[in-house]
Design a protein around this motif. Sequence first.
Motif, PDB file in Angstrom:
ATOM      1  N   ILE A   1      31.798  11.703 -48.638  1.00 48.84           N
ATOM      2  CA  ILE A   1      31.435  10.357 -49.058  1.00 48.84           C
ATOM      3  C   ILE A   1      32.637   9.405 -49.000  1.00 48.84           C
ATOM      4  N   ILE A   2      33.845   9.941 -48.861  1.00 47.50           N
ATOM      5  CA  ILE A   2      35.032   9.080 -48.913  1.00 47.50           C
ATOM      6  C   ILE A   2      35.020   7.944 -47.878  1.00 47.50           C
ATOM      7  N   PRO A   3      34.728   8.227 -46.573  1.00 47.25           N
ATOM      8  CA  PRO A   3      34.689   7.097 -45.637  1.00 47.25           C
ATOM      9  C   PRO A   3      33.616   6.070 -46.007  1.00 47.25           C
ATOM     10  N   TRP A   4      32.552   6.521 -46.677  1.00 52.67           N
ATOM     11  CA  TRP A   4      31.485   5.596 -47.008  1.00 52.67           C
ATOM     12  C   TRP A   4      31.872   4.649 -48.146  1.00 52.67           C
ATOM     13  N   ILE A   5      32.579   5.170 -49.157  1.00 52.09           N
ATOM     14  CA  ILE A   5      32.969   4.275 -50.255  1.00 52.09           C
ATOM     15  C   ILE A   5      34.173   3.420 -49.893  1.00 52.09           C
TER      16      ILE A   5
ATOM     17  N   VAL B   1      31.886  -1.150 -56.328  1.00 52.62           N
ATOM     18  CA  VAL B   1      32.280  -0.701 -54.987  1.00 52.62           C
ATOM     19  C   VAL B   1      31.779  -1.697 -53.935  1.00 52.62           C
TER      20      VAL B   1
ATOM     21  N   ASN C   1      34.299  -4.012 -51.570  1.00 50.96           N
ATOM     22  CA  ASN C   1      34.360  -3.730 -50.133  1.00 50.96           C
ATOM     23  C   ASN C   1      33.785  -4.835 -49.252  1.00 50.96           C
TER      24      ASN C   1
ATOM     25  N   ILE D   1      39.210   1.762 -55.539  1.00 52.46           N
ATOM     26  CA  ILE D   1      37.986   2.502 -55.235  1.00 52.46           C
ATOM     27  C   ILE D   1      38.200   3.993 -55.464  1.00 52.46           C
TER      28      ILE D   1
ATOM     29  N   PHE E   1      36.334   6.284 -58.015  1.00 55.44           N
ATOM     30  CA  PHE E   1      35.663   7.435 -57.429  1.00 55.44           C
ATOM     31  C   PHE E   1      36.067   8.733 -58.128  1.00 55.44           C
TER      32      PHE E   1
END
Lengths: 285, 286
Positions: free
Chosen positions: A105-109, B214, B218, B264, B268
Amino acid sequence: MTSRSTGLLYIVPAFSALLLVLFSPVFYGVWFSLHHIRFGTVGNFVGLRNYSYLLTDPTFSGTISRTVFHTSLSVILTVAISLALALWVHSLPPRRGFLVQMIVIIPWITSTVVATLLFKWVFVSDIGMAMSILRMLNLPDIQFLNDPNSAMGLLIAVSVWKRLGYALIILLAGLKSIPEDYIEAASLDGAGSWQTFQHIILPLLKTPLLLVVIVLTLSNINTVESPLVLTGGGPGSATRILAIDVFDRAFVNYDLASATSLALIMFLCNVLLVLAYVRLSKWKV
Amino acid sequence: MKSAATMPRRNLVPWKGMLVGLLFGCLVVLNLAPLIWGFLTSLKSEADLFRFPPTLFDFEPTLENYRRVFASGFGQSLAVSLTYSTITVVMVLLLGVPAAYAFDRFEFPGRKPLLLLVVASIPLSLGAAALLIPNYIYFLKLGLTNHFYTLPLIYTAHQLPMAIWIIKGTMEGIPRELDEAAIADGAGHFTILRLVILPLILPGLGAAGVMAFVGSWNEFVASTVMVDNPALRPVQPAIYNFIGYFGREWGPLSAAAILGILPILIVFTLLGRLIVSGLTKGSVKG
């Protein structure tokens, strides 16, 4: 205890914001696009002329076919890979499965600008990690961004990489909702894993799969950032897809008439996809 | 029959374990390498950056890139983004909770089509690029561009539909008997929302809030177009401008990128579970 209008009172603040930012601009945009526009000011009513100009634009069909190519290939690859990953993660013990979700999920967030920038730096740039590894293996450098085909390929790679985590999480939630007994019953009946997948899992996963396809299509069609940061639409116009074309028409060429008409055509496509989404999502009233 | 089916599978086991390990390794490299490599790059001096073969850890770490990024006004952009995102989260919850409450607990004229509109707006605000041009010319006409409230207003509207949907979903799980008991005690519906429902929907509020944070942190396209005063410019367009400004100087560029994802990553690490649940609740209802 309450009058029928109490509920309305509670939604007024939220709908005022939605009305101002999401809904009214569409109507204003339609009205705007039916007029002659000069330096951003509204002139005479011209009907659909701004739209017919678009159709006579020689670059238009190329942009559309590139958009279709980019979107369909990105969506197909994302869905195929995320489905395979979801099946794998589903079979893992919960803790490890969660870890995989977190990593993917990292690239998505990460914002698309930063994600694309880091992707470009690590996997594409001439002093990045990938090129250094190639050079250490005594292989020649590959200039991905100078060749039209590989530039488009790279743009698709970024799109898939960026959205894989989202698709994985939705499909995994779908898999988790399939009762364990169904799969057990199938294996008791002697079904192999491929047969179980084909006849039990796939049909039960239809709704989340279609939802993922729709959301991915929407977000790929509307992505400005990744072509902007990765290729700027180049080389030539090899990666000039619809979203960046609209963006450039408006804010680079200052042609608000054609940008607005094109954006509204795009918006219509979005609405069609959204209607499909609404039909699919099990929204209760 | 049975042994024939299990035999080859057993032979596959060590091979399969390696395959799984390999797959896991690929995922880690593809998803974490850009972050780690970017972080290491941001600490390298120009000389270390162009060294071949590149060094992973054997270099003199320097904060020079970060100093240059802050000298170019990035600190202000970070502060602006933090303010915008915080305002957005607060506004989304303030507007979203009453709306979700109304949709879940009240009967009113137009309830069904309005809820349909909210559901439809979730993916619609996701595909904001098409909406942006009409939005821009409309805001231009109303004189709403280039103010301190311009971007928080837009972010709020973009994040609101999903928040309403997530919060409504959480409220559905609260038995209506609780409301009825409170009514019997003489509570009004606002008191019920505040004292009965609100304490029970905190996980839903968390998921909706994290998604809004988020999403607004972004956001790039509206941020680029709707304000041109540098004092109002958030992080994403600032990073994009650095691409033109620093060109091929990857040191300061990756420093800006790392600073840009730091909040982020913090959110996260602390609330990753909420992001996963927000994503799931926000799209498929099962």
